[in-house]
Design a protein around this motif. Sequence first.
Motif, PDB file in Angstrom:
ATOM      1  N   THR A   1      11.644   6.255  -0.695  1.00 11.64           N
ATOM      2  CA  THR A   1      10.587   7.164  -1.960  1.00 11.64           C
ATOM      3  C   THR A   1      11.011   7.510  -2.913  1.00 11.64           C
ATOM      4  O   THR A   1      10.577   7.166  -4.233  1.00 11.64           O
ATOM      5  CB  THR A   1      10.473   8.541  -1.318  1.00 11.64           C
ATOM      6  N   VAL A   2      12.208   7.814  -3.424  1.00 13.85           N
ATOM      7  CA  VAL A   2      12.797   7.369  -4.578  1.00 13.85           C
ATOM      8  C   VAL A   2      12.974   6.621  -5.003  1.00 13.85           C
ATOM      9  O   VAL A   2      12.930   5.998  -6.483  1.00 13.85           O
ATOM     10  CB  VAL A   2      14.250   7.651  -4.815  1.00 13.85           C
ATOM     11  N   LEU A   3      13.021   4.293  -4.926  1.00 11.62           N
ATOM     12  CA  LEU A   3      13.274   3.921  -5.296  1.00 11.62           C
ATOM     13  C   LEU A   3      11.800   2.916  -4.938  1.00 11.62           C
ATOM     14  O   LEU A   3      11.648   2.607  -6.043  1.00 11.62           O
ATOM     15  CB  LEU A   3      13.760   2.656  -4.360  1.00 11.62           C
ATOM     16  N   ALA A   4      10.603   3.424  -3.988  1.00 12.90           N
ATOM     17  CA  ALA A   4       9.685   3.108  -4.108  1.00 12.90           C
ATOM     18  C   ALA A   4       8.864   3.866  -5.715  1.00 12.90           C
ATOM     19  O   ALA A   4       7.272   3.304  -6.513  1.00 12.90           O
ATOM     20  CB  ALA A   4       9.055   3.254  -3.079  1.00 12.90           C
ATOM     21  N   SER A   5       8.941   4.846  -5.989  1.00  9.99           N
ATOM     22  CA  SER A   5       8.650   5.746  -7.295  1.00  9.99           C
ATOM     23  C   SER A   5       8.576   5.160  -8.171  1.00  9.99           C
ATOM     24  O   SER A   5       8.035   5.790  -9.062  1.00  9.99           O
ATOM     25  CB  SER A   5       8.403   7.233  -6.499  1.00  9.99           C
TER      26      SER A   5
ATOM     27  N   ARG B   1       8.991  -2.717  -3.583  1.00  4.30           N
ATOM     28  CA  ARG B   1      10.540  -1.801  -3.853  1.00  4.30           C
ATOM     29  C   ARG B   1      10.651  -0.882  -2.875  1.00  4.30           C
ATOM     30  O   ARG B   1      10.172  -0.134  -2.174  1.00  4.30           O
ATOM     31  CB  ARG B   1       9.770  -1.099  -5.392  1.00  4.30           C
ATOM     32  N   GLY B   2      11.295  -0.977  -2.913  1.00  3.27           N
ATOM     33  CA  GLY B   2      12.740  -0.006  -2.051  1.00  3.27           C
ATOM     34  C   GLY B   2      12.575  -0.169  -0.605  1.00  3.27           C
ATOM     35  O   GLY B   2      12.556   0.229   0.766  1.00  3.27           O
TER      36      GLY B   2
ATOM     37  N   LEU C   1       0.775  -1.434  -0.409  1.00  3.34           N
ATOM     38  CA  LEU C   1       0.148   0.209  -0.194  1.00  3.34           C
ATOM     39  C   LEU C   1       0.807   1.481   0.220  1.00  3.34           C
ATOM     40  O   LEU C   1       0.223   2.179  -0.622  1.00  3.34           O
ATOM     41  CB  LEU C   1      -1.194   0.156   1.211  1.00  3.34           C
ATOM     42  N   ASP C   2       2.138   1.040   0.950  1.00  8.50           N
ATOM     43  CA  ASP C   2       2.622   2.177   0.847  1.00  8.50           C
ATOM     44  C   ASP C   2       3.848   2.703  -0.731  1.00  8.50           C
ATOM     45  O   ASP C   2       3.554   3.731  -0.617  1.00  8.50           O
ATOM     46  CB  ASP C   2       4.274   1.833   1.417  1.00  8.50           C
ATOM     47  N   VAL C   3       3.567   2.488  -1.203  1.00  9.73           N
ATOM     48  CA  VAL C   3       4.760   1.726  -2.794  1.00  9.73           C
ATOM     49  C   VAL C   3       3.220   2.433  -3.870  1.00  9.73           C
ATOM     50  O   VAL C   3       3.277   3.102  -4.465  1.00  9.73           O
ATOM     51  CB  VAL C   3       4.892   0.308  -2.723  1.00  9.73           C
TER      52      VAL C   3
END
Length: 337
Positions: A154-158, A87-88, A36-38
């Motif tokens: 944040t950078v990796l998950a985005s 991811r992230g 859900l965060d991703v």
Amino acid sequence: MSGTELEEPGQLKRAVIDASAGAVAGAISRMVTSPLDVIKIRFQVQLEPTASWALTKKDSPLKPKYNGLFRTTKDIFREEGLSGFWRGNVPALLMVVPYTSIQFAVLHKVKSLAAGSSKAENHAQLSPYLSYISGALAGCAATVGSYPFDLLRTVLASQGEPKVYPNMRSAFLSIVKTRGVKGLYAGLSPTLIEIIPYAGLQFGTYDTFKRWSMVYNKRYQSSSSSSTNPSDSLSSFQLFLCGLASGTVSKLVCHPLDVVKKRFQVEGLERHPKYGARVELNAYKNMFDGLGQILRSEGWHGLYKGIVPSTIKAAPAGAVTFVAYELASDWFEANLT
């Protein structure tokens, strides 16, 4: 436990217990709620509309990559597989372990100073206002101590596929190269402004709901003929419900600031064209300018991008965190004291 009450643990041991329990709670919560965060982060950093009703506007020629919770879930799974939802997660865990460790250790310390005791039963008697203040101070300390990992997460998950940054090291070097060391703290100001009401509300409402639950238990038990000595203890399910409610309330109030924070974290960084326009470097002068620009260009919807997965995530995240902390804290206290 024997009739003789155990002596209160020393300050150092108490700090170790709180930090360890907080780390366990944070790690479990992060693993459970990562999908859900991703999705939330993908919505928040997307400049184009993320809701179907926004896409029907005639003045919106933009075709977003992500639109709607279920469609986005299907797209991520189809393009990136199950691992895409985590991811992230490495920097997220590196962030959340020190974050929750610092947060709960500072929280317990502040409450102990206010109550004049390190015992949890004495903390339960504190004024609700002190609970809110303690939570806010703990949140600020934890944020400053773990922020670079939050930014890398944040950078990796985005990013989706193809990846712009293959791993955490690549993202770290690129950020330092393009924005300097201070780039690792981009968005810290709105984060601190966000965390004060967010952490204050989260811990304050959690303590408030716990207090209400204790009152309910006493009334229920006193009305039962089988109970002659009402207990203050709460069940794991009651702790879960208290955490669920506190996580939901705090997230609904503070979400717009989280959107601005995410925009600051990814501004100026590379973004694959198929995921839409990127946030340009220095796009926002400050937090208030960011709020104003998003409101003008994207409407109120822009400030609440990702609110659905964020709220769905916040409730179980708060519940899992508090229940895991309470149980881990009890275990550590029983085995270390």
